[in-house]
Design an enzyme around this catalytic site. Structure first.
Site, PDB file in Angstrom:
ATOM      1  N   SER A 138       0.833  -1.202   0.000  1.00 29.07           N
ATOM      2  CA  SER A 138       0.000   0.000   0.000  1.00 29.07           C
ATOM      3  C   SER A 138       0.863   1.246   0.000  1.00 29.07           C
ATOM      4  O   SER A 138       1.983   1.245   0.533  1.00 29.07           O
ATOM      5  CB  SER A 138      -0.860  -0.030   1.271  1.00 29.07           C
ATOM      6  OG  SER A 138      -1.398   1.236   1.529  1.00 29.07           O
ATOM      7  N   LYS A 179       2.182  -3.687   6.539  1.00 28.97           N
ATOM      8  CA  LYS A 179       2.639  -3.647   5.137  1.00 28.97           C
ATOM      9  C   LYS A 179       4.145  -3.384   5.069  1.00 28.97           C
ATOM     10  O   LYS A 179       4.856  -3.965   4.247  1.00 28.97           O
ATOM     11  CB  LYS A 179       1.868  -2.575   4.352  1.00 28.97           C
ATOM     12  CG  LYS A 179       0.371  -2.880   4.210  1.00 28.97           C
ATOM     13  CD  LYS A 179       0.123  -4.179   3.475  1.00 28.97           C
ATOM     14  CE  LYS A 179      -1.339  -4.587   3.450  1.00 28.97           C
ATOM     15  NZ  LYS A 179      -1.569  -5.956   2.970  1.00 28.97           N
ATOM     16  N   TYR A 219      -2.043  -1.214  10.778  1.00 25.68           N
ATOM     17  CA  TYR A 219      -2.258  -1.785   9.443  1.00 25.68           C
ATOM     18  C   TYR A 219      -1.079  -1.433   8.532  1.00 25.68           C
ATOM     19  O   TYR A 219      -0.506  -2.290   7.864  1.00 25.68           O
ATOM     20  CB  TYR A 219      -3.578  -1.256   8.846  1.00 25.68           C
ATOM     21  CG  TYR A 219      -3.641  -1.416   7.346  1.00 25.68           C
ATOM     22  CD1 TYR A 219      -3.926  -2.646   6.780  1.00 25.68           C
ATOM     23  CD2 TYR A 219      -3.378  -0.335   6.490  1.00 25.68           C
ATOM     24  CE1 TYR A 219      -3.942  -2.805   5.396  1.00 25.68           C
ATOM     25  CE2 TYR A 219      -3.393  -0.481   5.121  1.00 25.68           C
ATOM     26  CZ  TYR A 219      -3.686  -1.719   4.580  1.00 25.68           C
ATOM     27  OH  TYR A 219      -3.689  -1.871   3.220  1.00 25.68           O
TER      28      TYR A 219
END
Ligand code: UDP
Length: 341
Positions: free
Chosen positions: A132, A161, A157
């Site tokens: 992302s 990544k 989150y």
């Protein structure tokens, strides 16, 4: 591993019944790949498999399992003689990750370790990972290139990544593997058949599902978070990318793996054009011929002012670029919402 021609590879798609996964299964099948899907149905349902079948008219294998269950994953891989993996299965709600960081670390990191473990066991050489643009953090550098430094993430989150990419870099160092990490910008829209799309649980956090639910009368009003940013109309700027274009980038990436040398490659996947939140709202109204109830509110904590992708690497190395614009994004998102409501 079997000898493979690019068009006959068997690709395992983890999280293949999710939003981006389901669109990718459709495009993989269209490109001639055999597809095996694993999904634990934590954020989707089994009916999506039937809907994909309706679109492609081509059967694929589906196994309900959690990728963190390495032995179950290994069994599936052995059974289907998998040549490459596209790994989507992960939690993705930024706000929830702030509330429940352990849940995110456990699922997203362990899931990726399980995939890598299976790659090693079965000598699978090709992997595409969903990353992302959140790895760029609160950047001021748009259009942003892949060589911008990775910074401290704004949410757990985002951290999963960043750690995921680090795990892949370490893994690529010591294995003969070809790994591609795709850094998505803002995926929106749905398949043109309106048979598959995003299924947000509860109140959506993301802009476009919030817009479509407001238009459908499920939400009373959209609040645009902030109109005092240093942008032409004062609202945030993002690089919104049609989910079908994004799905096609995965097909290019897995094909690239088959021919690339060993190692990890990272690509931005966006349109290369930034649109403001207000532009998106206006495009939704214009292209669907309706009026949206919205107002302006305070800034949302953690929002980056403006970010869009430099996509020249994806274009020159993968041979991929986006084709669909805001009109297709907004129309397909609304068509999908209408059949849901
Ligand atoms: N946004 C908004 N109202 C909403 C949801 C989002 O104004 O109800 C804005 C948000 O502030 C951001 C943009 O829409 O500028 C995209 O937000 P989203 O959560 O979809 O993606 P993000 O870029 O945060 O990953």
């Amino acid at each position: 591993m079997r000898a493979t021609a690019i068009l006959m590879s068997t690709i395992l798609v983890t999280g293949g019944l999710g939003y981006i996964g389901s669109h990718t299964v459709v495009e993989l099948q269209a490109a001639g790949h055999h597809v095996v899907v694993v999904d634990n149905l934590s954020n989707t349902n089994a009916e999506v498999a039937d809907r994909i079948n309706t679109i492609t008219n081509t059967p694929f294998a589906f196994h309900k399992l959690d990728v963190c269950d390495t032995e179950a994953l290994a069994q599936v891989i052995q059974q289907h003689e998998v040549d490459g993996i596209i790994h989507f299965a992960a939690y993705k709600a930024v706000g929830e990750s702030v509330e429940q960081p352990i849940k995110y670390y456990q699922n997203n990191i362990n899931g990726l370790i399980s995939v890598q473990d299976c790659m090693k066991r079965f000598d699978i050489k090709n992997l595409v990972f969903s990353s992302s643009c959140t790895v760029y953090g609160d950047t001021k550098e748009s259009p942003i290139t892949e060589d911008q430094p990775i910074v401290q993430a704004i949410s757990p989150y985002g951290t999963t990544k960043i750690i995921g990419e680090q795990l892949l870099a370490d893994f690529a160092q010591v294995t003969d593997t070809r790994i591609v990490s795709l850094r998505y910008f803002n995926p929106v829209g749905a398949h043109k058949t309106a048979l598959i799309g995003e299924l947000p649980l509860g109140v959506p956090n993301n802009l476009v599902p919030y817009i479509t639910q407001t238009a459908a009368g499920i939400r009373k009003k959209l609040t645009i978070f902030g109109r005092d940013y240093n942008t032409p109309d004062g609202t945030n700027i993002r690089d919104f990318i049609h989910v079908v274009d994004l799905a096609k980038a995965h097909v290019k990436a897995i094909d690239f793996c088959e021919t690339n040398t060993f190692g990890l490659e990272v690509f931005n996947i966006g349109t290369g054009v930034g649109h403001s939140v207000l532009e998106v709202v206006n495009a939704f109204e214009l292209h669907n011929k309706l009026q949206l109830n919205y107002d302006f509110g305070d800034r949302r904590a953690g929002d980056v002012e403006q970010i869009w992708a430099d996509t020249s690497k994806a274009k020159s190395v993968l041979g991929w670029e986006s084709e669909l614009g805001l009109e297709e994004m907004m129309q397909s998102a609304w068509n999908w919402q209408k059949q849901l409501s």
